[in-house]
Design a protein around this motif. Structure first.
Motif, PDB file in Angstrom:
ATOM      1  N   PRO A 176       0.823  -1.215   0.000  1.00 18.10           N
ATOM      2  CA  PRO A 176       0.000   0.000   0.000  1.00 18.10           C
ATOM      3  C   PRO A 176       0.855   1.263   0.000  1.00 18.10           C
ATOM      4  N   GLU A 177       0.368   2.274  -0.694  1.00 21.00           N
ATOM      5  CA  GLU A 177       0.971   3.603  -0.670  1.00 21.00           C
ATOM      6  C   GLU A 177       0.188   4.449   0.334  1.00 21.00           C
ATOM      7  N   TRP A 178       0.903   4.958   1.304  1.00 18.84           N
ATOM      8  CA  TRP A 178       0.276   5.742   2.368  1.00 18.84           C
ATOM      9  C   TRP A 178       0.376   7.222   1.992  1.00 18.84           C
ATOM     10  N   GLY A 179      -0.774   7.806   1.613  1.00 19.18           N
ATOM     11  CA  GLY A 179      -0.755   9.159   1.070  1.00 19.18           C
ATOM     12  C   GLY A 179      -1.028  10.270   2.065  1.00 19.18           C
ATOM     13  N   ASP A 180      -1.749   9.946   3.142  1.00 16.16           N
ATOM     14  CA  ASP A 180      -2.182  10.995   4.075  1.00 16.16           C
ATOM     15  C   ASP A 180      -1.675  10.701   5.478  1.00 16.16           C
ATOM     16  N   TYR A 181      -1.222  11.792   6.147  1.00 15.61           N
ATOM     17  CA  TYR A 181      -0.675  11.672   7.503  1.00 15.61           C
ATOM     18  C   TYR A 181      -1.169  12.866   8.329  1.00 15.61           C
ATOM     19  N   SER A 182      -1.349  12.639   9.626  1.00 14.94           N
ATOM     20  CA  SER A 182      -1.798  13.732  10.488  1.00 14.94           C
ATOM     21  C   SER A 182      -1.243  13.554  11.895  1.00 14.94           C
ATOM     22  N   LEU A 183      -0.616  14.617  12.382  1.00  9.15           N
ATOM     23  CA  LEU A 183      -0.204  14.671  13.788  1.00  9.15           C
ATOM     24  C   LEU A 183      -1.043  15.762  14.450  1.00  9.15           C
ATOM     25  N   ALA A 184      -1.896  15.362  15.380  1.00 13.14           N
ATOM     26  CA  ALA A 184      -2.801  16.304  16.046  1.00 13.14           C
ATOM     27  C   ALA A 184      -2.425  16.430  17.509  1.00 13.14           C
ATOM     28  N   GLN A 185      -2.079  17.634  17.913  1.00 15.67           N
ATOM     29  CA  GLN A 185      -1.780  17.955  19.314  1.00 15.67           C
ATOM     30  C   GLN A 185      -2.986  18.756  19.820  1.00 15.67           C
ATOM     31  N   LEU A 186      -3.978  18.055  20.339  1.00 17.89           N
ATOM     32  CA  LEU A 186      -5.221  18.709  20.731  1.00 17.89           C
ATOM     33  C   LEU A 186      -5.202  19.210  22.169  1.00 17.89           C
ATOM     34  N   ALA A 187      -4.188  18.842  22.916  1.00 19.21           N
ATOM     35  CA  ALA A 187      -4.007  19.322  24.282  1.00 19.21           C
ATOM     36  C   ALA A 187      -2.512  19.398  24.541  1.00 19.21           C
ATOM     37  N   PRO A 188      -2.074  20.194  25.501  1.00 12.66           N
ATOM     38  CA  PRO A 188      -0.620  20.354  25.695  1.00 12.66           C
ATOM     39  C   PRO A 188       0.085  19.089  26.152  1.00 12.66           C
TER      40      PRO A 188
ATOM     41  N   ARG B 136      -3.348   7.175   6.549  1.00  9.19           N
ATOM     42  CA  ARG B 136      -4.280   6.408   5.739  1.00  9.19           C
ATOM     43  C   ARG B 136      -3.752   6.353   4.312  1.00  9.19           C
ATOM     44  N   THR B 137      -4.336   5.485   3.529  1.00  4.45           N
ATOM     45  CA  THR B 137      -3.856   5.375   2.154  1.00  4.45           C
ATOM     46  C   THR B 137      -4.333   6.557   1.313  1.00  4.45           C
ATOM     47  N   LYS B 138      -5.607   6.927   1.472  1.00  2.99           N
ATOM     48  CA  LYS B 138      -6.129   8.071   0.724  1.00  2.99           C
ATOM     49  C   LYS B 138      -7.487   8.456   1.284  1.00  2.99           C
ATOM     50  N   SER B 139      -8.004   9.573   0.818  1.00  2.00           N
ATOM     51  CA  SER B 139      -9.314  10.041   1.249  1.00  2.00           C
ATOM     52  C   SER B 139     -10.375   8.978   0.971  1.00  2.00           C
ATOM     53  N   GLY B 140     -11.277   8.802   1.916  1.00  2.00           N
ATOM     54  CA  GLY B 140     -12.316   7.792   1.774  1.00  2.00           C
ATOM     55  C   GLY B 140     -11.951   6.468   2.397  1.00  2.00           C
ATOM     56  N   ARG B 141     -10.698   6.322   2.850  1.00  2.00           N
ATOM     57  CA  ARG B 141     -10.257   5.104   3.523  1.00  2.00           C
ATOM     58  C   ARG B 141     -10.053   5.386   5.007  1.00  2.00           C
ATOM     59  N   ALA B 142     -10.035   4.336   5.782  1.00  2.00           N
ATOM     60  CA  ALA B 142      -9.926   4.488   7.230  1.00  2.00           C
ATOM     61  C   ALA B 142      -8.525   4.943   7.644  1.00  2.00           C
ATOM     62  N   TRP B 143      -8.501   5.738   8.693  1.00  2.00           N
ATOM     63  CA  TRP B 143      -7.229   6.100   9.314  1.00  2.00           C
ATOM     64  C   TRP B 143      -6.780   4.957  10.219  1.00  2.00           C
ATOM     65  N   ILE B 144      -5.474   4.768  10.307  1.00  2.00           N
ATOM     66  CA  ILE B 144      -4.935   3.832  11.288  1.00  2.00           C
ATOM     67  C   ILE B 144      -3.989   4.588  12.213  1.00  2.00           C
ATOM     68  N   ASP B 145      -3.970   4.169  13.453  1.00  2.00           N
ATOM     69  CA  ASP B 145      -3.094   4.806  14.434  1.00  2.00           C
ATOM     70  C   ASP B 145      -1.653   4.398  14.184  1.00  2.00           C
ATOM     71  N   ALA B 146      -0.770   5.374  14.113  1.00  2.00           N
ATOM     72  CA  ALA B 146       0.643   5.102  13.871  1.00  2.00           C
ATOM     73  C   ALA B 146       1.454   5.180  15.152  1.00  2.00           C
ATOM     74  N   ASN B 147       1.156   6.193  15.989  1.00  2.00           N
ATOM     75  CA  ASN B 147       1.899   6.355  17.231  1.00  2.00           C
ATOM     76  C   ASN B 147       1.238   7.480  18.022  1.00  2.00           C
TER      77      ASN B 147
ATOM     78  N   ALA C 236       1.119  10.264  -2.120  1.00  2.00           N
ATOM     79  CA  ALA C 236       1.297   9.239  -3.141  1.00  2.00           C
ATOM     80  C   ALA C 236       0.983   9.757  -4.538  1.00  2.00           C
ATOM     81  N   GLY C 237       0.480  10.989  -4.629  1.00  2.00           N
ATOM     82  CA  GLY C 237       0.138  11.551  -5.920  1.00  2.00           C
ATOM     83  C   GLY C 237       1.225  12.454  -6.466  1.00  2.00           C
ATOM     84  N   ALA C 238       0.869  13.196  -7.490  1.00  2.00           N
ATOM     85  CA  ALA C 238       1.844  14.066  -8.141  1.00  2.00           C
ATOM     86  C   ALA C 238       2.145  15.309  -7.325  1.00  2.00           C
ATOM     87  N   MET C 239       1.207  15.699  -6.458  1.00  2.00           N
ATOM     88  CA  MET C 239       1.377  16.933  -5.695  1.00  2.00           C
ATOM     89  C   MET C 239       0.905  16.694  -4.263  1.00  2.00           C
TER      90      MET C 239
END
Length: 911
Positions: A338-350, A358-369, A408-411
């Motif tokens: 799989p090509e993993w196209g989307d990543y997110s690090l969210a710091q919602l509290a200090p 996730r691989t792309k929009s419309g697919r489930a997110w998986i926890d990385a760390n 995973a795309g051109a841009m």
């Protein structure tokens, strides 16, 4: 206007011709402007790193350098030539402020990035040329800095259209984004509508064009769906020797709090992805020095081993070796990974962040760390190059977020979210309603119990602002983990070059202070208490989590020992909002100590109080909000909070353009005193001012306004602002009771006070919002004998015995509070009148404070079930007392050190 004679021995020692500058035009034989005596040299202008050692990476920095009066003049060519030495980076220099005689008071110096080192000195001489070049063409500005060329459109959606490194477009379409929501998060059912906005640049100003530093200011609004809102100004800073741009982002909230909820606010850019998926990489900074890094298509951890060389190359971020050398089962199976196209690090509290992909929009997110506190850096790119984007004060400003999309795309798209879209929408509504306070009397009753002044319509957030700092690099490949970690540290704690406290003090700037000195028993006692006090506030920010997008940088007002909490929910006892000059206390503490932790604490406060606690548009523009549960909730809007004195020290130490803008915003704010009646809740006096005049106090109003005028006079040499200050001085001195009148009708058109001023009154507030510090400076800059006499008499009399008050004024007006901390006015009079007896009296007044008693400065640890988490507390502390005691101690030691030990022994404080 001539400068006045001064009796300050320490000023005479410092206001002198610097022999190290004598080779510059106009410096030979320089004399001090106030005495005519030959000037004495400063002790050299060695630079040091704020953190005590060179950083791992240095991408350029700017600092301000003060000079003694009369020593340095702008050459006829209007160009300043300074160097850091033969083997040091290039440096660009310019004037920042002037003494009254026209000599330079402050110069600013931009230093190119490169190999960091120690031992640099600011010296006269031609600096070697920098590599920054600015070209202006139709519709765009092009900045060439080192290996990168940045194209900035003059108008439109993008802040940067493209960044080209070594002929390759590595970044494009840098812009601002915002997400609006028309209501708060539904509590149970319901829905909200959302709308996207992007930046619309309306003006680009080239403020500096190199050769070491270029600065572009971009002004505009967020636009979308036919609506323009959230006005912004963004500055882009380019340094020679750096492949990065520093971004200072400021915006004003101009929405309607009940229907304009910000769901996301960010800076985003496009990253061309030309490498194979297995050579594309995403990196995030983690905890401490940690870095998380993975490839878009991983070849590690597979069922089949591609080979050590391939695994090593991908982990390091290098291009894989030729695939014909890869184990055949892996080479044949690459397409199924799989090509993993989307990543997110969210710091919602200090205290916590999550990392997912996730691989792309419309697919489930998986926890990385996950982790506690990220430094706020993200990379997306590959072996051919990429983009690093970092947000300063990342976890401190939570909720924040870093995203990579379409890797995973051109841009690919990289976004730093100043407000995380995965968090609940930003809610700018008032925390309370009218709650029955629909009349003036009921509002006063509410004020008397909660200490917060409520009035419908006067608690709106519309008009407040926030500034954020980011840094963006364009790289020629995927940086190593070590390099990314160093970049993250640069974002979180930017490398700063500074001067020693001694070097700054020698120039006679900022009034009455001196470097830390523990050389006598009494001084050590006071210095130890000052350090304990500062360390406690540094601790309190962490203990009580004074963090968040709108709150980081502020402190609370008063402690509640019963709950072992600060009174965060009790009206005017909650957020401090600069009450009683907390900002000044921190900045003078930094000047004296040179401590990096105090600098950063004060810097965060300056970024907060000048933006969030002050209105930048609308009917309250130029006024700040008194302390309250929310930073804008108290209905008292006053210049004592927007006071430029609280920003001025930081401005001259750093030459920060945004803070310079904030001070200039205040120049004409006195014209609105008539429309924003700050005394409307006070008992009305007979004989209301007529003819456009307003009642204004000398300390809380005029004393707050003069700091902006002083800063502008210093920065430009324009005597208009000096004359406005002098008009106030002369008119105060002309009143019958002078400073004892406390206030008088004021005319903003002339800067003069009017009326007989024949009624004496005292207010402890008149001396605690910067006017003591401003008078200390002004009376070395302008010669107004009548005002000097009036001020000295007020200082001498404020804490005088009652019989002296009655003899002078005919009665005792009362109202003389905070005698221990206002003793610094006694000390000021004693110093300038050379009155030893008065100096000893000043110390006796100061020693009445509980801070110097063992029980008054004893901390205790509270744990167990009594608190949410263990805390170390000073049970009876308050920021009012801490700030004013700290300022009083600093000024006392600067003025009365000669009598300190004698007075301390008499008081039984030392043996």
């Amino acid at each position: 206007m001539s400068t006045c004679p001064t009796t300050r021995r320490r000023f005479l020692q410092s206001a002198a011709a610097a022999s190290l500058l004598s080779t510059l035009p106009g410096l030979s034989g320089a004399v001090t402007a106030n005495t005519g005596a030959k000037a004495k040299p400063v002790s050299g202008t060695a630079l040091r790193w704020l953190d005590g050692k060179p950083p791992a990476r240095f991408h350029g920095a700017t600092l301000g350098v003060p000079w003694p009066r009369g020593t340095l003049r702008l050459p006829a060519g209007r160009r300043l030539d300074f160097t850091l030495g033969a083997n040091a980076p290039a440096m660009q220099s310019w004037p920042l402020a002037y003494w009254p005689d026209g000599s330079l008071k402050w110069t600013a110096h931009a230093i190119a990035g490169g190999a960091p080192a120690a031992g640099w000195n600011v010296e006269p001489g031609a600096s070697r040329g920098g590599t920054v070049n600015v070209r202006q063409a139709a519709g765009q500005v092009v900045v060439a800095a080192g290996d990168v060329e940045w194209t900035v459109p003059a108008t439109g959606e993008h802040l940067v259209a493209s960044a080209v490194r070594a002929g390759r477009v590595t970044l494009q379409d840098l812009k601002l984004v915002a997400l609006r929501q028309d209501g708060p998060e539904p509590e149970v059912e319901g829905s909200v509508a959302r709308q996207a906005f992007a930046s619309k640049v309306t003006k680009v100003t080239v403020e500096q064009a190199g050769p070491v530093r270029a600065v572009l200011k971009l002004d505009g609004v967020h636009s979308g769906g036919g609506r323009d809102w959230l006005p912004f100004s963004v500055r882009l800073y380019f340094y020679a020797g750096s492949d990065s741009v520093r971004i200072v982002h400021s915006f004003i909230y101009d929405g309607v709090p009940e229907r304009d909820f910000i769901r996301g606010l960010g800076v985003t850019a496009q990253v061309p992805m030309t490498d194979p998926a297995h050579d594309r990489h995403v990196r995030f900074s983690g905890e401490g020095a940690g870095v998380w890094g993975e490839a878009v298509r991983p070849v590690t951890g597979l069922r089949r081993d591609p080979g050590q060389a391939f695994r090593d190359a991908q982990v390091a971020g290098r291009a894989l070796p030729p695939l014909d050398g890869m184990a055949k089962p892996v080479r044949d199976g690459l397409q199924w990974i799989p090509e993993w196209g989307d990543y997110s690090l969210a710091q919602l509290a200090p205290d916590g962040f999550t990392l997912k992909k996730r691989t792309k929009s419309g697919r489930a997110w998986i926890d990385a760390n996950a982790g506690t506190r990220s430094k706020g850096l993200v990379y997306a790119g590959g072996a051919s190059g990429g983009v690093v984007l970092g947000l300063k004060d990342f976890w401190q400003r939570a909720p924040v977020q870093l995203d990579v999309r379409h890797a995973a795309g051109a841009m690919a798209e990289v976004t730093a979210w100043l407000w995380a879209p995965s968090a609940p929408a930003m809610d700018m509504r008032s925390y309370r309603g009218e709650d029955g306070m629909d009349t003036h009397d009921k509002q006063i009753a509410g004020l008397n119990i909660t200490y917060e002044d409520y009035e419908a319509g006067w608690d709106a957030a519309t008009g407040v602002a926030r500034t954020s700092e980011l840094q963006l690099w364009v790289t020629g490949g995927t940086p190593s983990h070590d390099t990314l970690s160093a970049m993250a540290e640069q974002v979180a704690n930017p490398a700063r070059l500074v001067l020693s406290p001694e070097r700054i003090h020698q120039c006679g700037v900022f009034g009455d202070w001196d470097p830390v000195d523990t050389g006598t028993p009494a001084r050590k006692l006071i210095e130890d208490r000052l350090a304990l006090q500062l360390d406690q506030y540094l601790r309190e920010t962490e203990q009580h989590r004074w963090y968040g997008f709108w709150s980081y940088g502020d402190v609370m007002h008063t402690y509640d020992p019963d709950r072992h909490m600060w009174r965060y929910d009790i009206g005017g006892y909650a957020w401090d909002n600069s009450e009683l000059s907390t900002d000044l206390w921190l900045w003078y503490s930094y000047l004296r100590t040179g401590r990096a932790d105090i600098f950063r604490y004060a810097e965060a406060m300056t970024r907060h109080t000048g933006e969030v606690d002050v209105y930048h548009l609308g009917r309250f523009k130029g006024f700040g909000t008194r302390h309250g549960v929310q930073h804008w909730s108290d209905s008292s809007k006053q210049p004592r909070v927007s006071n430029a004195a609280y920003r001025r020290i930081y401005y001259f130490l750093t030459a920060d353009e945004r803070v310079g803008d904030l001070m200039r915003e205040l120049l004409d704010s006195d014209a609105d005193l008539a429309t924003v009646d700050i005394s409307r809740k006070l008992p009305k006096k007979e004989g209301a001012p007529q003819g456009g005049f307003v009642n204004a106090s000398f300390g809380t109003v005029w004393g707050s306004l003069i700091a902006a005028w002083l800063a502008e006079w210093e920065r430009t040499g324009d005597v208009k602002w000096r004359d406005k200050i002098v008009s106030g001085m002369r008119s105060i001195a002309a009143l019958k009771r002078q400073w004892f009148a406390a206030g008088a009708p004021y005319d903003h058109r002339t800067g003069k006070f009017h009326g007989p001023g024949d009624t004496a009154s005292f207010s402890n507030l008149n001396g605690v919002f910067g006017v003591v510090e401003m008078n200390s400076e002004l009376l070395t800059l302008v010669d107004e004998p009548a005002y000097r006499k009036a001020w000295l008499q007020y200082c001498r009399t404020y804490n005088a015995p009652k019989e002296e008050i009655v003899a002078l004024l005919g009665r005792d007006p009362g109202g003389r509070g905070m005698g221990d901390t206002n003793s610094r006015m006694t000390a000021y009079a004693a110093y300038h009148e050379r009155d030893r007896t008065l100096a000893l009296r000043a110390w006796r007044e100061f020693f009445q404070s509980d801070w110097l008693k063992p029980e008054g400065s004893r901390t205790r640890r509270v744990g167990g079930t009594a608190v949410l988490r263990p805390v170390v507390e000073l049970a009876n502390t308050s920021t009012n007392g801490s700030a004013q005691w700290g300022l009083a101690a600093i000024q006392h030691m600067a003025l009365g050190g000669a009598t300190l030990d004698e007075a301390a022994r008499a008081a039984g404080l030392i043996p």
